[in-house]
Design an enzyme around this catalytic site. Structure first.
Site, PDB file in Angstrom:
ATOM      1  N   HIS A 201       3.480  -2.455   6.353  1.00 16.28           N
ATOM      2  CA  HIS A 201       4.900  -2.716   6.655  1.00 16.28           C
ATOM      3  C   HIS A 201       5.219  -4.033   7.379  1.00 16.28           C
ATOM      4  O   HIS A 201       5.684  -4.041   8.517  1.00 16.28           O
ATOM      5  CB  HIS A 201       5.531  -1.552   7.425  1.00 16.28           C
ATOM      6  CG  HIS A 201       4.671  -0.909   8.479  1.00 16.28           C
ATOM      7  ND1 HIS A 201       3.993  -1.630   9.415  1.00 16.28           N
ATOM      8  CD2 HIS A 201       4.389   0.397   8.722  1.00 16.28           C
ATOM      9  CE1 HIS A 201       3.317  -0.787  10.188  1.00 16.28           C
ATOM     10  NE2 HIS A 201       3.554   0.440   9.785  1.00 16.28           N
TER      11      HIS A 201
ATOM     12  N   ASP B  57       6.030   3.857   3.491  1.00 20.06           N
ATOM     13  CA  ASP B  57       5.901   4.383   4.857  1.00 20.06           C
ATOM     14  C   ASP B  57       6.807   5.609   5.018  1.00 20.06           C
ATOM     15  O   ASP B  57       7.550   5.735   5.998  1.00 20.06           O
ATOM     16  CB  ASP B  57       6.236   3.321   5.924  1.00 20.06           C
ATOM     17  CG  ASP B  57       5.817   3.777   7.320  1.00 20.06           C
ATOM     18  OD1 ASP B  57       5.139   4.815   7.440  1.00 20.06           O
ATOM     19  OD2 ASP B  57       6.180   3.085   8.292  1.00 20.06           O
TER      20      ASP B  57
ATOM     21  N   HIS C 152      -1.630  -0.982  11.158  1.00 22.27           N
ATOM     22  CA  HIS C 152      -0.297  -1.065  11.752  1.00 22.27           C
ATOM     23  C   HIS C 152      -0.385  -2.156  12.816  1.00 22.27           C
ATOM     24  O   HIS C 152      -0.970  -1.963  13.877  1.00 22.27           O
ATOM     25  CB  HIS C 152       0.086   0.287  12.364  1.00 22.27           C
ATOM     26  CG  HIS C 152       1.467   0.298  12.948  1.00 22.27           C
ATOM     27  ND1 HIS C 152       2.382   1.279  12.655  1.00 22.27           N
ATOM     28  CD2 HIS C 152       2.093  -0.556  13.806  1.00 22.27           C
ATOM     29  CE1 HIS C 152       3.515   1.031  13.307  1.00 22.27           C
ATOM     30  NE2 HIS C 152       3.356  -0.078  14.026  1.00 22.27           N
TER      31      HIS C 152
ATOM     32  N   HIS D  15       1.224   4.247   1.447  1.00 18.75           N
ATOM     33  CA  HIS D  15       1.584   4.560   2.831  1.00 18.75           C
ATOM     34  C   HIS D  15       2.592   5.707   2.915  1.00 18.75           C
ATOM     35  O   HIS D  15       3.798   5.502   2.837  1.00 18.75           O
ATOM     36  CB  HIS D  15       2.177   3.288   3.466  1.00 18.75           C
ATOM     37  CG  HIS D  15       2.272   3.343   4.953  1.00 18.75           C
ATOM     38  ND1 HIS D  15       2.258   2.209   5.735  1.00 18.75           N
ATOM     39  CD2 HIS D  15       2.397   4.375   5.808  1.00 18.75           C
ATOM     40  CE1 HIS D  15       2.370   2.551   6.997  1.00 18.75           C
ATOM     41  NE2 HIS D  15       2.466   3.871   7.074  1.00 18.75           N
TER      42      HIS D  15
HETATM   43  C1  NCD Z   1       5.461   6.942  11.348  1.00 22.97           C
HETATM   44  C2  NCD Z   1       5.450   8.455  11.515  1.00 22.97           C
HETATM   45  O1  NCD Z   1       6.467   9.048  11.867  1.00 22.97           O
HETATM   46  O2  NCD Z   1       4.384   9.043  11.254  1.00 22.97           O
HETATM   47  N1  NCD Z   1       6.663   6.407  11.902  1.00 22.97           N
HETATM   48  C3  NCD Z   1       7.229   5.220  11.621  1.00 22.97           C
HETATM   49  O3  NCD Z   1       8.202   4.876  12.274  1.00 22.97           O
HETATM   50  N2  NCD Z   1       6.786   4.456  10.649  1.00 22.97           N
HETATM   51  C4  NCD Z   1       4.243   6.384  11.960  1.00 22.97           C
HETATM   52  C5  NCD Z   1       3.986   4.946  11.642  1.00 22.97           C
HETATM   53  O4  NCD Z   1       3.654   4.599  10.503  1.00 22.97           O
HETATM   54  O5  NCD Z   1       4.091   4.121  12.553  1.00 22.97           O
HETATM   55 ZN    ZN Z   2       3.376   4.762   8.644  1.00 22.20          ZN
END
Ligand code: NCD
Ligand code: ZN
Length: 450
Positions: free
Chosen positions: A241, A307, A192, A73
């Site tokens: 996540h 992430d 998500h 991720h």
């Molecule tokens: C991610 C992004 O900025 O691309 N942001 C986040 O807060 N995790 C997008 C996502 O995975 O929701």
């Molecule tokens: Zn993400």
């Protein structure tokens, strides 16, 4: 992906040709012991033994050898604004420094990866520019041509809530048909999972705690329950996540693949108005964070993923409601957790299973274990060398980290297909990363033993 050379040679009755041997210590059968790894000229592990004869040996002495991580991720923002604080080259360089040998690159780019041409364009950006391998996600959303995307994609990503670059989420009521068509393709789907119907007004939120209250934990629990009830049993589903131990327990009972992130494990919502800590899903309360960390350390979370979602400091300094969500993390994913191992809080095999083995199996990639027939995507770490994370010692163009000041253990050496990317902690490699796609051979099954 090229044919696996694992049976070549042996089929013809020839011994596999080992090009060089990496000698060190490794966990084998649950015990730390001296191990030698024989690597062939194409970068595959050909032998793992106590001793292997070879003219070319690299002995790392007390150094510990482990597989490099597969981070399912990341958001490397390409294609996108050239001023954006990341691209495939900069993102994969951070991955190399952090011991991540393969990344799963998300499709919420500008424009988003919703058709096969965009996916091919993105794949063409990988060769010659990326330092580690890249698995490309395609967006799974109403209107996309699932079968045509599946011929090029490595996996799908489904957003049930609005997020960066993806303001229009898919409704859970539309998800079941999409998941059914994805299941037919055999490709995996990462979701998500937050249900926006549970969100409160986010326009006046001014703190990280307020962000948690506005996108509250039940939004995740509800979306996960719904997904479990609509996903076809044959689908390779994965929940991105996960933020709470209860949800982790529910997914575990269902035998379901999922990930959690170092930020949800190590950071809580006590961050006041500092929007660097604004992320989706939100950081939870301190007790909830501790429960999730305890579950992870008991080995109850199958996958660890970053992430990695960088934004510039300028963007993060906007008024809280307008500041974007997300934080960088691909370079610190493994080092933060190696530190937990050094501290005695986390068992080394638990970490290797969550960061290296299971994510690779979910993605259908023959890597993540010190085993014959796996790619020689390897790291060497020295648990005596811990250092404090500083934004300037990392390689993120956004030049900040939510983990500044945290102690961490960065890999000393990193090999991709047997070729050095890092030696003595410094980048010595070449941008030879490639697009990888799944091969779901038996043994790559994430729900299988291990
Ligand atoms: C991610 C992004 O900025 O691309 N942001 C986040 O807060 N995790 C997008 C996502 O995975 O929701
Ligand atoms: Zn993400």
């Amino acid at each position: 992906m090229p044919a696996r050379p694992r049976t070549r040679g042996t089929d013809e009755g020839e011994p596999p040709s080992i090009e060089w041997v990496l000698a060190g210590r490794a966990y084998v059968n649950g015990r730390l012991q001296p191990v030698e790894i024989g690597i062939d000229e194409e970068g595959w592990i050909r032998r793992v033994a106590r001793h292997i004869d070879s003219d070319r040996r690299h002995d790392v002495g007390e150094g510990i050898v482990l597989p490099s991580a597969t981070d399912l991720h990341v958001h490397f923002r390409e294609p996108g604004d050239p001023e954006a604080s990341e691209d495939l080259a900069s993102g994969t360089l951070q991955a190399a420094y952090g011991g991540v040998g393969t990344v799963g690159e998300m499709p919420n780019t500008q424009p988003p990866i919703t058709d096969a041409d965009r996916l091919r364009d993105k794949a063409a950006r990988v060769a010659g520019r990326t330092h580690v391998d890249v698995l490309l996600y395609a967006a799974l959303a109403p209107g996309v041509r699932v079968a045509s995307l599946a011929r090029v994609a490595g996996a799908f990503k489904l957003y049930l809530s609005p997020t960066t670059g993806q303001p229009e989420p898919t409704r859970i009521s539309d998800a079941s048909a999409l998941l059914a068509s994805a299941a037919e393709t055999g490709l995996a789907v990462s979701v998500h999972a937050e249900e926006p119907a549970y969100f409160h007004d986010t326009s006046r939120v001014g703190t990280v705690e307020g962000w948690n209250a506005a996108r509250p934990a039940p939004a995740e629990a509800y979306a996960v329950s719904e997904l479990l009830s609509v996903a076809p049993p044959s689908l390779r589903l994965h929940i991105a996540h996960v933020t709470r131990a209860e949800v982790a327990a529910q997914l575990r009972r269902a035998g379901q693949s999922f990930e959690t992130t170092p930020h949800h494990l190590l950071l809580s919502d006590r961050k006041g108005p500092d929007a660097r800590f604004k992320v989706n899903p939100p950081l939870r309360s301190e007790p909830e964070r501790r429960e999730l960390l305890a579950a992870f350390e008991r080995g109850e979370v199958p996958c660890l993923a970053s992430d990695h979602a960088p934004h510039s400091l300028d963007a993060k300094r906007r008024p809280f409601p307008e500041a974007p969500s997300g934080m960088p993390g691909v370079e610190t994913l493994l080092p933060l957790m190696l530190q937990r191992v050094r501290d005695g809080a986390l068992a080394f095999p638990t970490l290797v299973a969550a960061a290296c083995d299971r994510p690779a199996r979910w993605a259908g990639l023959p890597q993540g274990r010190l085993a014959v027939g796996h790619r020689a995507n390897l790291l060497v770490v020295d648990f005596r060398r811990s250092r404090s994370i500083g934004a300037r010692s990392l390689h993120a163009p956004c030049s900040w980290s939510a983990f500044e000041g945290f102690p961490a253990i960065f890999p000393r050496e990193h090999y991709r297909n047997g070729e050095a990317l890092l030696l003595d902690g410094e980048y010595v490699g070449r941008p030879r990363g490639r697009v990888v796609r799944p091969d779901y051979a038996p043994g790559n099954d994430p729900t299988g033993p291990g």
